[in-house]
Enzyme design. Structure first.
Site, PDB file in Angstrom:
ATOM      1  N   ASN A  40      -5.898  -6.149   4.942  1.00  0.00           N
ATOM      2  CA  ASN A  40      -6.737  -6.220   3.741  1.00  0.00           C
ATOM      3  C   ASN A  40      -8.108  -6.794   4.062  1.00  0.00           C
ATOM      4  O   ASN A  40      -9.142  -6.304   3.590  1.00  0.00           O
ATOM      5  CB  ASN A  40      -6.070  -7.108   2.685  1.00  0.00           C
ATOM      6  CG  ASN A  40      -4.871  -6.464   2.022  1.00  0.00           C
ATOM      7  OD1 ASN A  40      -4.661  -5.265   2.134  1.00  0.00           O
ATOM      8  ND2 ASN A  40      -4.080  -7.265   1.340  1.00  0.00           N
ATOM      9  N   ARG A  76      -3.781  11.353  -1.331  1.00  0.00           N
ATOM     10  CA  ARG A  76      -3.234  10.840  -0.073  1.00  0.00           C
ATOM     11  C   ARG A  76      -1.844  11.425   0.123  1.00  0.00           C
ATOM     12  O   ARG A  76      -1.051  11.497  -0.809  1.00  0.00           O
ATOM     13  CB  ARG A  76      -3.138   9.310  -0.070  1.00  0.00           C
ATOM     14  CG  ARG A  76      -4.473   8.598  -0.203  1.00  0.00           C
ATOM     15  CD  ARG A  76      -4.295   7.088   0.033  1.00  0.00           C
ATOM     16  NE  ARG A  76      -5.435   6.335  -0.433  1.00  0.00           N
ATOM     17  CZ  ARG A  76      -6.563   6.148   0.252  1.00  0.00           C
ATOM     18  NH1 ARG A  76      -6.680   6.699   1.446  1.00  0.00           N
ATOM     19  NH2 ARG A  76      -7.545   5.428  -0.240  1.00  0.00           N
ATOM     20  N   ARG A 110     -10.759   7.493   1.092  1.00  0.00           N
ATOM     21  CA  ARG A 110     -11.174   6.576   2.151  1.00  0.00           C
ATOM     22  C   ARG A 110     -10.058   6.318   3.169  1.00  0.00           C
ATOM     23  O   ARG A 110      -8.939   5.990   2.813  1.00  0.00           O
ATOM     24  CB  ARG A 110     -11.623   5.250   1.537  1.00  0.00           C
ATOM     25  CG  ARG A 110     -12.178   4.263   2.555  1.00  0.00           C
ATOM     26  CD  ARG A 110     -12.661   3.012   1.854  1.00  0.00           C
ATOM     27  NE  ARG A 110     -13.864   3.269   1.094  1.00  0.00           N
ATOM     28  CZ  ARG A 110     -14.212   2.583   0.009  1.00  0.00           C
ATOM     29  NH1 ARG A 110     -13.417   1.651  -0.459  1.00  0.00           N
ATOM     30  NH2 ARG A 110     -15.341   2.852  -0.610  1.00  0.00           N
ATOM     31  N   HIS A 126      -9.586  11.588  -8.135  1.00  0.00           N
ATOM     32  CA  HIS A 126      -8.531  10.592  -7.952  1.00  0.00           C
ATOM     33  C   HIS A 126      -7.334  10.873  -8.846  1.00  0.00           C
ATOM     34  O   HIS A 126      -6.272  10.265  -8.695  1.00  0.00           O
ATOM     35  CB  HIS A 126      -9.111   9.190  -8.248  1.00  0.00           C
ATOM     36  CG  HIS A 126      -8.221   8.068  -7.870  1.00  0.00           C
ATOM     37  ND1 HIS A 126      -7.615   7.241  -8.804  1.00  0.00           N
ATOM     38  CD2 HIS A 126      -7.813   7.612  -6.662  1.00  0.00           C
ATOM     39  CE1 HIS A 126      -6.891   6.330  -8.191  1.00  0.00           C
ATOM     40  NE2 HIS A 126      -6.987   6.527  -6.886  1.00  0.00           N
ATOM     41  N   TYR A 144       5.306   1.516  -3.650  1.00  0.00           N
ATOM     42  CA  TYR A 144       4.322   1.360  -4.720  1.00  0.00           C
ATOM     43  C   TYR A 144       5.017   1.567  -6.071  1.00  0.00           C
ATOM     44  O   TYR A 144       5.787   2.502  -6.231  1.00  0.00           O
ATOM     45  CB  TYR A 144       3.207   2.409  -4.606  1.00  0.00           C
ATOM     46  CG  TYR A 144       2.185   2.179  -3.520  1.00  0.00           C
ATOM     47  CD1 TYR A 144       2.495   1.470  -2.368  1.00  0.00           C
ATOM     48  CD2 TYR A 144       0.906   2.705  -3.635  1.00  0.00           C
ATOM     49  CE1 TYR A 144       1.562   1.288  -1.361  1.00  0.00           C
ATOM     50  CE2 TYR A 144      -0.040   2.530  -2.633  1.00  0.00           C
ATOM     51  CZ  TYR A 144       0.297   1.825  -1.506  1.00  0.00           C
ATOM     52  OH  TYR A 144      -0.634   1.653  -0.521  1.00  0.00           O
ATOM     53  N   ARG A 163      -3.266  -6.617 -11.023  1.00  0.00           N
ATOM     54  CA  ARG A 163      -2.786  -7.012  -9.685  1.00  0.00           C
ATOM     55  C   ARG A 163      -3.885  -7.588  -8.816  1.00  0.00           C
ATOM     56  O   ARG A 163      -3.705  -8.615  -8.174  1.00  0.00           O
ATOM     57  CB  ARG A 163      -2.168  -5.794  -8.969  1.00  0.00           C
ATOM     58  CG  ARG A 163      -1.798  -6.091  -7.511  1.00  0.00           C
ATOM     59  CD  ARG A 163      -1.161  -4.890  -6.845  1.00  0.00           C
ATOM     60  NE  ARG A 163      -2.020  -3.724  -6.826  1.00  0.00           N
ATOM     61  CZ  ARG A 163      -2.887  -3.434  -5.841  1.00  0.00           C
ATOM     62  NH1 ARG A 163      -3.039  -4.255  -4.816  1.00  0.00           N
ATOM     63  NH2 ARG A 163      -3.612  -2.340  -5.890  1.00  0.00           N
ATOM     64  N   HIS A 191       1.002  -0.559  -8.681  1.00  0.00           N
ATOM     65  CA  HIS A 191      -0.022   0.477  -8.622  1.00  0.00           C
ATOM     66  C   HIS A 191      -0.161   1.255  -9.932  1.00  0.00           C
ATOM     67  O   HIS A 191      -1.084   2.040 -10.100  1.00  0.00           O
ATOM     68  CB  HIS A 191       0.326   1.441  -7.475  1.00  0.00           C
ATOM     69  CG  HIS A 191      -0.764   2.362  -7.073  1.00  0.00           C
ATOM     70  ND1 HIS A 191      -0.708   3.723  -7.278  1.00  0.00           N
ATOM     71  CD2 HIS A 191      -1.961   2.127  -6.475  1.00  0.00           C
ATOM     72  CE1 HIS A 191      -1.806   4.285  -6.814  1.00  0.00           C
ATOM     73  NE2 HIS A 191      -2.587   3.348  -6.325  1.00  0.00           N
TER      74      HIS A 191
END
Length: 705
Positions: free
Chosen positions: A54, A387, A417, A447, A480, A576, A604
């Site tokens: 992170n 993703r 990314r 997204h 997730y 979160r 998530h």
């Protein structure tokens, strides 16, 4: 220069909390998982590796973005009220303090406990003679041929040093040279060499860091010269870039992405990690070369470890595969209890299925897609992909669909990314097979997560739709927490069909019925819902706002919540990560409570619930309340109207608010306090409770009494 005490005064006086400072508080909550007595050493190493990863991304993206302003003399005023230079000073102090905490905890608390857990972190000198011989043979056979010393002097240009690699800076002296005879050479450790050399003893595994293997034999790279010092360091480069708008969205666009990926490898240095005892001559040279200050240099003890992300090799060692507790097996969705036996096409004609991952498997989505691929009555499949898993069943299914003669349209977001290269590779495979592939939409990042399957049975056409908050990724769906809806609802099917036409063609949508989209209307509609709750409160009617997100950063949205709080609306937020809203401030936000859930699963899902005087509105989707989500991305939120499914979502919110194991309560000053169990209170861990949910348990759920 602003004095430190003045900086703190400016920060506290702001109604908003800095996005970057809030992110650091989030990573502290991840680090806090390491401190829990209930976790074993392997779990603690896992969270240490996550914390370090992170932090790497934070420096690449957020600190990199800050340097974009500093390097080009652009004005940037943070939510904290600080200008760019003062804010960098504050940010680096916080980062340095956090770095020290990580290093000290690893050295004092974790490292001493490794041997009793069955492994040792060792250097070469502490090994037995036969083990040292094995190291020597490994070095000269497997490592030595991979290393390339790169000298920097008056005859050689400064080499390109790569992002996040371990690097030795070796200072040598040739006695035959005249004055100023020191030379600096760099030895980069390639990323495809394992981070640790592993040795097995009878009852213990020994892990020797690769830098110690090389350090022991580095003289072999510098023959007939004197080595003055050997300095291990690691750099982090700016990885923040924004793709410029382009009218050509095929080959030129892909070349632009590739060029930016190369820039990421050679972007400006934003951080240096270096072992203590380093050469001052070398560090001064690097500081001048990279225009970097002392506050961006992070010192590491020789007894410690550089780059904790390497701990994944230890955690994943087959000898310890049972040491990381596995979550329970997924349970059937409440709305689809007979998933293993029923025909999903028939089920969806009669009812909707709400999926709550990872408690419910992603398998129903995969089954629907793979059945569609082989069903001759299916005519078309459309998807958005952000993703993917490494060996994705999704891509395999879509390739088969094209082979079976179906129309397949896929929007591959090649600007996702750190997944750009994988997405481009998979998109090209599909395009080559005959799939209609869209590589993103102009300067917007797509997204949203949507899938549309068009099936014709006799004279009837049915559209099967999946909408979700998470990626079509079999791997992350196991860790997730996300929400997904499978439906044949005609209203949502029309909305999704319209949305795909907007994405793939040149269509301007009419008003969606149950879909909120950005950048068109999402912020505006959500703020309208907030303002309606405020109006209800002013009239003395029941009101309430309950929102669960990854991040809350958009100032317009935050100030709308402030106004609702002042009108008397009960507001409970489960955020979160980043939260730029300041809760509990008198006259501003005293009716707002903010919780953060950090634990075994990564939270998530995004849920927006408005009480609306009993005529509730509940939306789920891919969008956080961020500027980028509202203005710079194609996002969607979909409304859940089926009463039992809405109850299930309300129960998710209620359980999150009840959690006293993984929950942290945000304070007015932006810090977080772990939510503790009361003396007469049982532990309530949502990451366990959701595996045991029954339909009866959600029947009477209420968020407002």
């Amino acid at each position: 220069m602003i004095q430190p005490d003045k900086i703190e005064e400016i920060i506290y006086s702001s109604d908003l909390i800095s996005r970057d400072l809030s992110w650091l508080k989030f990573n502290e909550r991840v680090f806090d998982q390491i401190l829990k007595d209930t976790r074993n050493i392997f779990e603690k190493f896992k969270f240490l590796a996550i914390t370090a990863s992170n932090l790497d991304e934070f420096f690449m993206i957020r600190v990199g973005s800050l340097y974009n302003y500093l390097d080009y003399d652009k004005v940037r005023v943070d939510y904290s009220g600080l200008r760019e230079d003062a804010f960098k000073m504050k940010l680096m102090v916080e980062c340095q303090n956090f770095h020290v905490r990580l290093q000290e905890h690893f050295l004092k608390e974790l490292l001493p406990k490794t041997e009793e857990a069955g492994f040792i972190l060792s250097n070469v000198k502490n090994l037995q003679p036969e083990e040292q011989q094995a190291i020597k043979e490994y070095f000269f056979k497997a490592v030595y041929p991979m290393l390339t010393p790169m000298v920097f002097d008056g005859y050689h240009t400064f080499p390109i040093l790569m992002n996040k690699l371990l690097i030795f800076g070796v200072i040598t002296i040739n006695e035959g040279d005249k004055k100023d005879n020191r030379k600096l050479s760099f030895v980069q450790i390639p990323s495809n060499i394992p981070r640790f050399f592993e040795l097995e003893r009878e009852n213990v595994m020994i892990f020797i860091p690769i830098e110690e293997v090389i350090r022991e034999h580095i003289f072999s790279l510098f023959r007939n010269v004197n080595i003055e010092s050997v300095n291990l360091f690691r750099i982090t480069r700016n990885g923040d870039f924004t793709l410029e708008e382009s009218e050509d969205m095929d080959s030129n666009f892909l070349e632009e992405v590739k060029r930016k990926l190369n820039e990421r490898k050679t972007g400006r240095v934003v951080k240096i990690e270096i072992e203590e005892g380093y050469s001052k001559w070398m560090i001064n040279l690097l500081k001048e070369r990279w225009v970097i200050n002392d506050d961006s240099i992070f010192r590491i003890s020789r007894k410690s470890l550089m780059d904790f992300t390497g701990l994944w090799q230890m955690i994943g060692n087959k000898r310890f595969k049972e040491k990381i507790p596995s979550p329970p097996n997924p349970v059937p969705p409440l709305s689809y209890p007979d998933a293993a036996t029923e025909d999903i096409f028939q089920v969806l004609k009669n009812k909707d299925i709400l999926l709550h991952h990872p408690y419910n498997s992603i398998e129903p989505i995969m089954v629907l897609l793979e059945k569609a691929v082989d069903d001759p009555s299916v005519m078309a499949i459309k998807m958005t992909i952000y993703r993917l898993a490494k060996n994705s069943r999704i891509v395999g299914a879509l390739l088969r669909a094209v082979e079976n003669g179906k129309h397949v349209s896929v929007l591959f977001e090649v600007k996702a990314r750190f997944d750009e290269e994988n997405n481009m590779r998979e998109a090209k495979r599909l395009q080559k097979a005959g799939c209609f592939v869209i590589y993103g939409v102009t300067n917007l990042k797509t997204h949203t997560k949507l899938m549309l399957i068009v099936k014709k049975d006799e004279n009837q056409v049915t559209r099967y739709v999946h909408l979700g908050s998470g990626n079509y990724n079999e791997e992350t769906s196991r860790i997730y927490t996300d929400i997904g809806l499978l439906t044949t609802n005609e209203v949502l099917a029309n909305d999704v069909s319209e949305f795909f036409n907007v994405i793939t063609g040149h269509s301007l949508p009419t008003t969606y019925k149950n879909l909120l989209t950005s950048p068109r209307e999402m912020r505006k509609k959500l703020i309208e819902f907030i303002e309606e709750e405020a109006e209800h409160a002013r009239k003395g009617l029941p009101s309430g706002i309950f929102i669960k997100l990854n991040s809350l950063e958009d100032s317009e949205f935050i100030y709308a919540l402030y106004r609702a709080s002042q009108a008397g609306v009960l507001i409970k937020l489960i955020i979160r990560g980043i939260c730029c809203l300041r809760p509990g401030r008198m006259g501003l936000s005293e009716n707002i409570e903010v919780l953060s859930i950090v634990g075994d699963f990564l939270e998530h899902s995004r849920i927006y619930h408005f009480h609306n005087n009993g005529n509730s509105r509940t939306y789920v989707g891919s969008a956080d309340a961020m500027v980028r989500s509202f203005d710079k991305r194609l996002e969607s939120l979909f409304r859940i109207e089926t009463p039992i499914l809405e109850k299930q979502l309300m129960n998710i919110l209620a359980y999150n608010l009840k959690d006293n194991v993984n929950a942290y309560r945000m304070q007015e000053d932006g810090t977080y306090v772990s939510k503790q169990t009361e003396s007469n209170e049982e532990p309530f861990n949502i990451h366990e409770k959701f595996f045991n949910l029954t339909p009866e348990m959600i029947t009477d759920v209420k968020l407002i009494d």
